[in-house]
Design a protein around this motif. Structure first.
Motif, PDB file in Angstrom:
ATOM      1  N   VAL A  66       7.052   7.767 -17.711  1.00  0.00           N
ATOM      2  CA  VAL A  66       8.388   7.007 -17.055  1.00  0.00           C
ATOM      3  C   VAL A  66       8.143   6.763 -15.622  1.00  0.00           C
ATOM      4  O   VAL A  66       7.971   7.755 -14.974  1.00  0.00           O
ATOM      5  CB  VAL A  66       9.506   8.090 -17.401  1.00  0.00           C
ATOM      6  N   LEU A  67       8.593   5.723 -15.145  1.00  0.00           N
ATOM      7  CA  LEU A  67       8.871   5.271 -13.632  1.00  0.00           C
ATOM      8  C   LEU A  67      10.206   5.507 -13.322  1.00  0.00           C
ATOM      9  O   LEU A  67      11.247   5.033 -14.057  1.00  0.00           O
ATOM     10  CB  LEU A  67       8.291   3.821 -13.335  1.00  0.00           C
ATOM     11  N   HIS A  68      10.807   6.424 -12.711  1.00  0.00           N
ATOM     12  CA  HIS A  68      11.970   6.663 -12.187  1.00  0.00           C
ATOM     13  C   HIS A  68      12.161   5.742 -10.835  1.00  0.00           C
ATOM     14  O   HIS A  68      11.502   5.366  -9.994  1.00  0.00           O
ATOM     15  CB  HIS A  68      12.182   8.161 -11.913  1.00  0.00           C
TER      16      HIS A  68
ATOM     17  N   VAL B  16       0.670  -0.659 -21.322  1.00  0.00           N
ATOM     18  CA  VAL B  16      -0.099   0.234 -20.531  1.00  0.00           C
ATOM     19  C   VAL B  16       0.409   1.717 -20.395  1.00  0.00           C
ATOM     20  O   VAL B  16      -0.329   2.440 -19.770  1.00  0.00           O
ATOM     21  CB  VAL B  16      -0.472  -0.299 -19.084  1.00  0.00           C
ATOM     22  N   GLY B  17       1.483   2.099 -21.238  1.00  0.00           N
ATOM     23  CA  GLY B  17       1.749   3.432 -21.692  1.00  0.00           C
ATOM     24  C   GLY B  17       2.798   3.793 -20.403  1.00  0.00           C
ATOM     25  O   GLY B  17       3.078   5.000 -20.348  1.00  0.00           O
ATOM     26  N   PHE B  18       3.402   2.861 -19.803  1.00  0.00           N
ATOM     27  CA  PHE B  18       4.518   3.243 -18.957  1.00  0.00           C
ATOM     28  C   PHE B  18       5.766   2.601 -19.329  1.00  0.00           C
ATOM     29  O   PHE B  18       5.970   1.738 -20.389  1.00  0.00           O
ATOM     30  CB  PHE B  18       4.270   2.662 -17.412  1.00  0.00           C
ATOM     31  N   LYS B  19       7.077   2.963 -18.722  1.00  0.00           N
ATOM     32  CA  LYS B  19       8.306   2.472 -19.193  1.00  0.00           C
ATOM     33  C   LYS B  19       9.177   2.738 -18.024  1.00  0.00           C
ATOM     34  O   LYS B  19       9.026   3.514 -17.312  1.00  0.00           O
ATOM     35  CB  LYS B  19       9.002   2.957 -20.331  1.00  0.00           C
ATOM     36  N   LEU B  20      10.173   1.993 -17.843  1.00  0.00           N
ATOM     37  CA  LEU B  20      11.374   2.159 -16.917  1.00  0.00           C
ATOM     38  C   LEU B  20      12.156   3.126 -17.231  1.00  0.00           C
ATOM     39  O   LEU B  20      12.496   3.068 -18.442  1.00  0.00           O
ATOM     40  CB  LEU B  20      11.868   1.043 -16.403  1.00  0.00           C
ATOM     41  N   SER B  21      12.679   3.971 -16.211  1.00  0.00           N
ATOM     42  CA  SER B  21      13.862   4.821 -16.811  1.00  0.00           C
ATOM     43  C   SER B  21      15.209   3.849 -16.878  1.00  0.00           C
ATOM     44  O   SER B  21      15.198   2.805 -16.501  1.00  0.00           O
ATOM     45  CB  SER B  21      13.944   5.769 -15.450  1.00  0.00           C
ATOM     46  N   ALA B  22      16.134   4.486 -17.483  1.00  0.00           N
ATOM     47  CA  ALA B  22      17.269   3.801 -17.670  1.00  0.00           C
ATOM     48  C   ALA B  22      17.726   3.358 -16.472  1.00  0.00           C
ATOM     49  O   ALA B  22      18.456   2.239 -16.155  1.00  0.00           O
ATOM     50  CB  ALA B  22      18.232   4.655 -18.564  1.00  0.00           C
ATOM     51  N   GLU B  23      17.996   4.445 -15.680  1.00  0.00           N
ATOM     52  CA  GLU B  23      18.534   4.153 -14.132  1.00  0.00           C
ATOM     53  C   GLU B  23      17.757   2.987 -13.188  1.00  0.00           C
ATOM     54  O   GLU B  23      18.481   2.170 -12.752  1.00  0.00           O
ATOM     55  CB  GLU B  23      18.366   5.435 -13.327  1.00  0.00           C
ATOM     56  N   LEU B  24      16.274   2.993 -13.414  1.00  0.00           N
ATOM     57  CA  LEU B  24      15.487   2.155 -12.932  1.00  0.00           C
ATOM     58  C   LEU B  24      15.803   0.625 -13.513  1.00  0.00           C
ATOM     59  O   LEU B  24      16.005  -0.434 -12.733  1.00  0.00           O
ATOM     60  CB  LEU B  24      14.163   2.225 -12.917  1.00  0.00           C
TER      61      LEU B  24
ATOM     62  N   ILE C 144       0.721  -1.202   0.039  1.00  0.00           N
ATOM     63  CA  ILE C 144       0.035   0.029   0.029  1.00  0.00           C
ATOM     64  C   ILE C 144       0.797   1.331   0.000  1.00  0.00           C
ATOM     65  O   ILE C 144       0.671   2.205  -0.693  1.00  0.00           O
ATOM     66  CB  ILE C 144      -0.895   0.173   1.372  1.00  0.00           C
ATOM     67  N   PHE C 145       2.120   1.256   0.843  1.00  0.00           N
ATOM     68  CA  PHE C 145       2.791   2.397   0.866  1.00  0.00           C
ATOM     69  C   PHE C 145       3.511   2.544  -0.387  1.00  0.00           C
ATOM     70  O   PHE C 145       3.879   3.717  -0.791  1.00  0.00           O
ATOM     71  CB  PHE C 145       3.588   2.270   2.035  1.00  0.00           C
ATOM     72  N   GLU C 146       3.892   1.520  -0.985  1.00  0.00           N
ATOM     73  CA  GLU C 146       4.626   1.442  -2.527  1.00  0.00           C
ATOM     74  C   GLU C 146       3.831   2.049  -3.382  1.00  0.00           C
ATOM     75  O   GLU C 146       4.099   2.815  -4.020  1.00  0.00           O
ATOM     76  CB  GLU C 146       5.088   0.121  -2.778  1.00  0.00           C
ATOM     77  N   SER C 147       2.451   1.729  -3.302  1.00  0.00           N
ATOM     78  CA  SER C 147       1.534   2.500  -4.414  1.00  0.00           C
ATOM     79  C   SER C 147       1.457   3.843  -4.297  1.00  0.00           C
ATOM     80  O   SER C 147       1.089   4.708  -5.078  1.00  0.00           O
ATOM     81  CB  SER C 147       0.321   1.582  -4.300  1.00  0.00           C
ATOM     82  N   LEU C 148       1.418   4.501  -2.635  1.00  0.00           N
ATOM     83  CA  LEU C 148       1.342   5.651  -2.653  1.00  0.00           C
ATOM     84  C   LEU C 148       2.322   6.582  -3.366  1.00  0.00           C
ATOM     85  O   LEU C 148       2.118   7.413  -3.842  1.00  0.00           O
ATOM     86  CB  LEU C 148       1.166   6.074  -1.074  1.00  0.00           C
ATOM     87  N   VAL C 149       3.746   5.950  -3.089  1.00  0.00           N
ATOM     88  CA  VAL C 149       4.739   6.543  -3.670  1.00  0.00           C
ATOM     89  C   VAL C 149       4.620   6.663  -5.329  1.00  0.00           C
ATOM     90  O   VAL C 149       5.023   7.698  -5.836  1.00  0.00           O
ATOM     91  CB  VAL C 149       6.157   6.084  -3.174  1.00  0.00           C
ATOM     92  N   ILE C 150       4.350   5.767  -5.773  1.00  0.00           N
ATOM     93  CA  ILE C 150       4.197   5.469  -7.147  1.00  0.00           C
ATOM     94  C   ILE C 150       3.335   6.622  -7.648  1.00  0.00           C
ATOM     95  O   ILE C 150       3.453   7.291  -8.755  1.00  0.00           O
ATOM     96  CB  ILE C 150       4.184   4.133  -7.634  1.00  0.00           C
ATOM     97  N   ARG C 151       1.924   6.517  -7.115  1.00  0.00           N
ATOM     98  CA  ARG C 151       0.899   7.327  -7.705  1.00  0.00           C
ATOM     99  C   ARG C 151       1.372   8.737  -7.427  1.00  0.00           C
ATOM    100  O   ARG C 151       1.106   9.685  -8.419  1.00  0.00           O
ATOM    101  CB  ARG C 151      -0.439   6.887  -6.921  1.00  0.00           C
ATOM    102  N   HIS C 152       1.877   9.142  -6.403  1.00  0.00           N
ATOM    103  CA  HIS C 152       1.872  10.613  -6.118  1.00  0.00           C
ATOM    104  C   HIS C 152       3.370  11.331  -6.775  1.00  0.00           C
ATOM    105  O   HIS C 152       3.767  12.216  -7.036  1.00  0.00           O
ATOM    106  CB  HIS C 152       2.167  10.674  -4.583  1.00  0.00           C
ATOM    107  N   THR C 153       4.530  10.126  -7.004  1.00  0.00           N
ATOM    108  CA  THR C 153       5.570  10.643  -7.527  1.00  0.00           C
ATOM    109  C   THR C 153       6.205  10.230  -8.742  1.00  0.00           C
ATOM    110  O   THR C 153       7.113  10.733  -9.298  1.00  0.00           O
ATOM    111  CB  THR C 153       6.716  10.527  -6.465  1.00  0.00           C
ATOM    112  N   HIS C 154       5.576   8.956  -9.206  1.00  0.00           N
ATOM    113  CA  HIS C 154       6.074   8.451 -10.642  1.00  0.00           C
ATOM    114  C   HIS C 154       7.296   8.009 -10.141  1.00  0.00           C
ATOM    115  O   HIS C 154       8.311   7.803 -10.987  1.00  0.00           O
ATOM    116  CB  HIS C 154       5.909   9.132 -11.648  1.00  0.00           C
ATOM    117  N   ARG C 155       7.739   7.518  -8.892  1.00  0.00           N
ATOM    118  CA  ARG C 155       9.054   6.888  -8.780  1.00  0.00           C
ATOM    119  C   ARG C 155       8.775   5.554  -7.868  1.00  0.00           C
ATOM    120  O   ARG C 155       7.842   5.344  -7.282  1.00  0.00           O
ATOM    121  CB  ARG C 155       9.863   7.904  -7.817  1.00  0.00           C
ATOM    122  N   LEU C 156       9.493   4.547  -8.424  1.00  0.00           N
ATOM    123  CA  LEU C 156       9.522   3.238  -7.682  1.00  0.00           C
ATOM    124  C   LEU C 156      10.383   3.184  -6.633  1.00  0.00           C
ATOM    125  O   LEU C 156      11.749   3.353  -6.673  1.00  0.00           O
ATOM    126  CB  LEU C 156       9.606   2.137  -8.678  1.00  0.00           C
TER     127      LEU C 156
END
Length: 723
Positions: free
Chosen positions: A160-162, A40-48, A4-16
């Motif tokens: 992009v997910l960072h 679904v229209g997302f991708k991993l950043s190069a760093e991730l 649940i906490f991980e999903s909060l971070v992803i939704r609010h910051t687009h960071r994993l």
């Protein structure tokens, strides 16, 4: 709970949050994860991607399984979107042809034939009584089989997910950002803050918590762990009591107070006592919410706690047994006596109220000397007024000259809008201009030095989020009044809803207006085909969820405005359904695909407002025939049942006109003030990323920014509002 906490971070910051696990060779699985995200229209950043590639395959799979449901829900792809017409947008029949077909099929059905014949003899047929109307006639799998694959396009959305920091660090930063927000949060963000506060109540707190609703949910968590409460007004205690009873923390709706356990009762009474003991004048604040305080007193039993006599005074004032003259009554008395200077002198002790009363004071002034005194007082107290209020008054003054003689639009905290004629006399232009110049100077003084400022031009016309309630939760959502470009040949709206208990029928419609805001035409269940558009068909119940779509070929639209709307025809309101959301997609002319394709979703927002007609945004034809979206996030009251686009076109047109013609303060305004100082403003070319730290403001975070950069995107745009 960690998920649940991980999903909060992803939704609010687009960071994993930094993935954990044993080291290994996870490159292949990481790339497979990236490919699934792309669907679904997302991708991993190069760093991730690099970080995941260094973990074991099992660790990557674990990360993917936790992340994919979150991003799919962000795009609205967590549910099945079927359409009534199986090969929509192809082969949509004319409305009369479709209704005739439904009647013919019903007459051929033994079970329904008699009922339909009886209705025909009376001259009218109830569409809901026809077996083929309003219910899917095929399965979701059959619909998929009838659709061609989506052709990939360079215009498809990519989010992009960072790579983030560890989960604890990300949660702490998110908590501080939400708790210390200078603007009110929307309901979803406030709920997320409440979740975080339960975890972070004893952790470091923001230096200031300026928004009272935020303070209330934080106090709830602090009360639960025995920490000191953050109180400085009696209303802070009332808000906390509302939270504890599951009521409305904004105090806009009445709360039915529950029985309060003794430990919590003692905490609330001790808090009230401390506030009044420190400043007895704050008893006057009780008058603003007398009835809620009376009801709360019935639950707290202050007479049982003689050690807190000041708390008992609060409820005595609410019952009218003790006098405490309110600040507002003193101001009203002075203004009734035309004593503007006396009112200004008193209001200087409450700078925020003085600012909110500036228009009234200037109109009530007897002459230039009194108006000069009003302006001088505003300049003196400006440093003590919150940045949000300064900006709100600045925006008001900018529109003041333009509004005189026109209609005024009002929007309450729940998004409900109404329009009234503007009968106010004008504010003299010279006084207005002097105030605007003073407010610009005050805002410029408060803006932090940004260093090197890198600006994405696409963000310039995004409205400043002076209230989080002017923005719905979702993906790609911008604040009310924002303008963004629409790049695509085909525009497709969608609505999804799932009823909770009773049959619920939402109708997606689109009203097409001419340049003068008169009606050109519309698309709805009563007009399945129109100029350049198709409707996917009417669904009249949603026990398992239902979707409706409208597609428009923009080059064939005649009007100047396209107003998508969701009408509640029957059943549960937007805040009662298990789930309801709206969005739009853009596609190139050659793209095919299912009715719902997450890669083409540009915006998906929750429908959770008060009212029976939702107006998420309006599309307008701009210069050179290019289309733009202007964000509304509005709700009209509507009627109890059978809301239809044909019946509300006049009220919708008035509201749309009032908001379209109103000018909001935007990112362009703030960055313009920054440019007046020492900060060089550079427009980002979309490719080159500086090696040094920068302040970046844009719609999306570029890859490769220096780790010490300050990044402002729509997810944290409120951070631009100075304290």
């Amino acid at each position: 709970m960690a998920q649940i906490f991980e999903s909060l971070v992803i939704r609010h910051t687009h960071r994993l949050p930094a993935p954990e696990g044993s080291a290994g060779a996870g490159t292949v699985v990481a790339r497979q994860f990236d490919a699934v995200l792309a669907s679904v229209g997302f991708k991993l950043s190069a760093e991730l991607l690099e970080r995941l590639s260094g973990l074991s395959e099992a660790a990557v799979v674990h990360t993917a399984r936790r992340t994919l449901p979150v991003v799919r829900e962000m795009a609205g792809d967590h549910v099945r979107h079927n359409s009534y017409f199986i090969d929509f947008p192809a082969n949509v029949p004319a409305t009369e042809e479709f209704w005739t077909r439904c009647v013919t099929e019903a007459l051929g059905d033994k079970a329904s034939r008699g009922k339909v014949l009886a209705q025909l003899t009376r001259g009218a047929v109830d569409l809901l009584s026809l077996p083929a109307y309003g219910r899917y006639q095929h399965t979701y799998e059959e619909m998929l089989a009838a659709q061609d694959e989506l052709i990939a396009s360079a215009g498809d959305r990519i989010t992009v997910l960072h790579l983030g920091r560890d989960l604890d660090t990300e949660l702490g930063a998110l908590y501080l950002a939400l708790a210390g927000s200078t603007t009110p949060l929307n309901e979803d963000d406030l709920r997320d803050l409440r979740t975080l506060a339960q975890r972070c109540a004893l952790d470091p707190q923001p230096e200031r918590i300026p928004v009272r609703e935020n303070r209330a949910v934080i106090n709830e968590a602090r009360l639960g762990v025995g920490a000191d409460l953050l109180l400085d007004t009696v209303t802070d205690v009332l808000r906390l009591a509302c939270v504890l009873s599951g009521g409305d923390v904004t105090l806009q709706e009445p709360t039915r107070f529950r029985s309060v356990p003794r430990p919590l009762r003692r905490g609330l009474l001790a808090g009230l006592d401390a506030v009044i003991a420190a400043n007895p004048a704050k008893l006057a604040d009780v008058h603003t919410h007398r009835e809620p305080f009376k009801r709360l007193g019935e639950r707290l039993h202050p007479h049982e706690y003689p050690r807190w006599p000041h708390a008992a005074d609060v409820f005595a004032v609410a019952r009218g047994e003790k006098e405490a003259r309110s600040f507002d009554s003193r101001i009203e008395e002075l203004l009734t006596a035309s004593d503007v200077l006396g009112a200004v002198k008193l209001l200087e002790s409450a700078p925020g109220r003085l600012f909110r009363a500036l228009d009234l004071l200037l109109r009530g002034a007897a002459g230039q000397e009194e108006r000069d005194a009003v302006i001088a007082a505003a300049v003196r107290v400006a440093p003590d007024v919150s940045g949000r209020v300064v900006l709100s008054v600045r925006e008001h003054l900018h529109n003041r000259a333009r509004e005189s003689g026109r209609s005024r639009i009002f929007v309450n905290r729940r998004g409900r809008a109404w329009v009234t004629p503007d009968a106010r006399p004008p504010v003299p232009a010279g006084d207005r201009d002097r105030l605007i110049a003073a407010l610009d100077a005050e805002i410029r003084r408060r803006l932090p030095a940004p260093g090197r400022l890198l600006l994405d031009p696409a963000v310039l016309d995004v409205a400043l989020p002076l209230s989080g309630r002017a923005t719905a939760a979702g993906l790609g959502v911008l604040p009310r009044g924002s303008v963004s470009e629409v790049d695509g040949e085909r525009l497709r709206f969608f609505v999804y809803w799932k009823e909770t208990e009773r049959r619920t029928d939402y109708d997606l419609s689109a009203l097409l207006l001419r340049a003068d805001y008169s009606t050109d035409s519309w698309l709805s269940y009563t007009a399945l085909r129109g100029v350049g558009g198709r409707h996917s068909g009417d669904i009249t119940e949603a026990p398992d969820g239902a979707s409706e779509f409208i597609e428009l070929t923009l080059g064939r639209v005649r009007g100047s405005f396209i107003v998508p709307q969701v009408n509640i025809y029957a059943g549960e309101g937007f805040e009662e359904t298990e789930e309801s959301f709206f969005g739009f997609m853009l596609r190139d002319g050659e793209q095919k695909g299912r009715p719902f394709e997450p890669r083409s979703v540009r915006m998906k927002s929750e429908l959770r407002g008060a009212g029976r007609v939702a107006l998420p945004l309006v599309f307008r034809r701009g210069d050179h025939g290019r289309w733009q979206a202007k964000w509304l996030h509005l709700y009209l009251t509507g009627i109890t049942d059978a809301n239809r686009v044909e019946e509300n076109q006049a009220s919708v047109s008035m509201v749309v006109r009032a908001l379209v013609e109103r000018e909001q303060l935007t990112v362009r305004y703030l960055t313009g003030l920054m440019a007046d100082g020492t900060a060089p403003v550079e427009q980002w070319d979309g490719e080159t990323v500086p090696d040094e730290p920068v302040t970046y403001i844009g719609l999306v975070r570029p890859e490769g920014l220096h780790p010490d950069s300050r990044v402002i995107t729509p997810e944290n745009l409120r951070d631009l509002i100075p304290a």
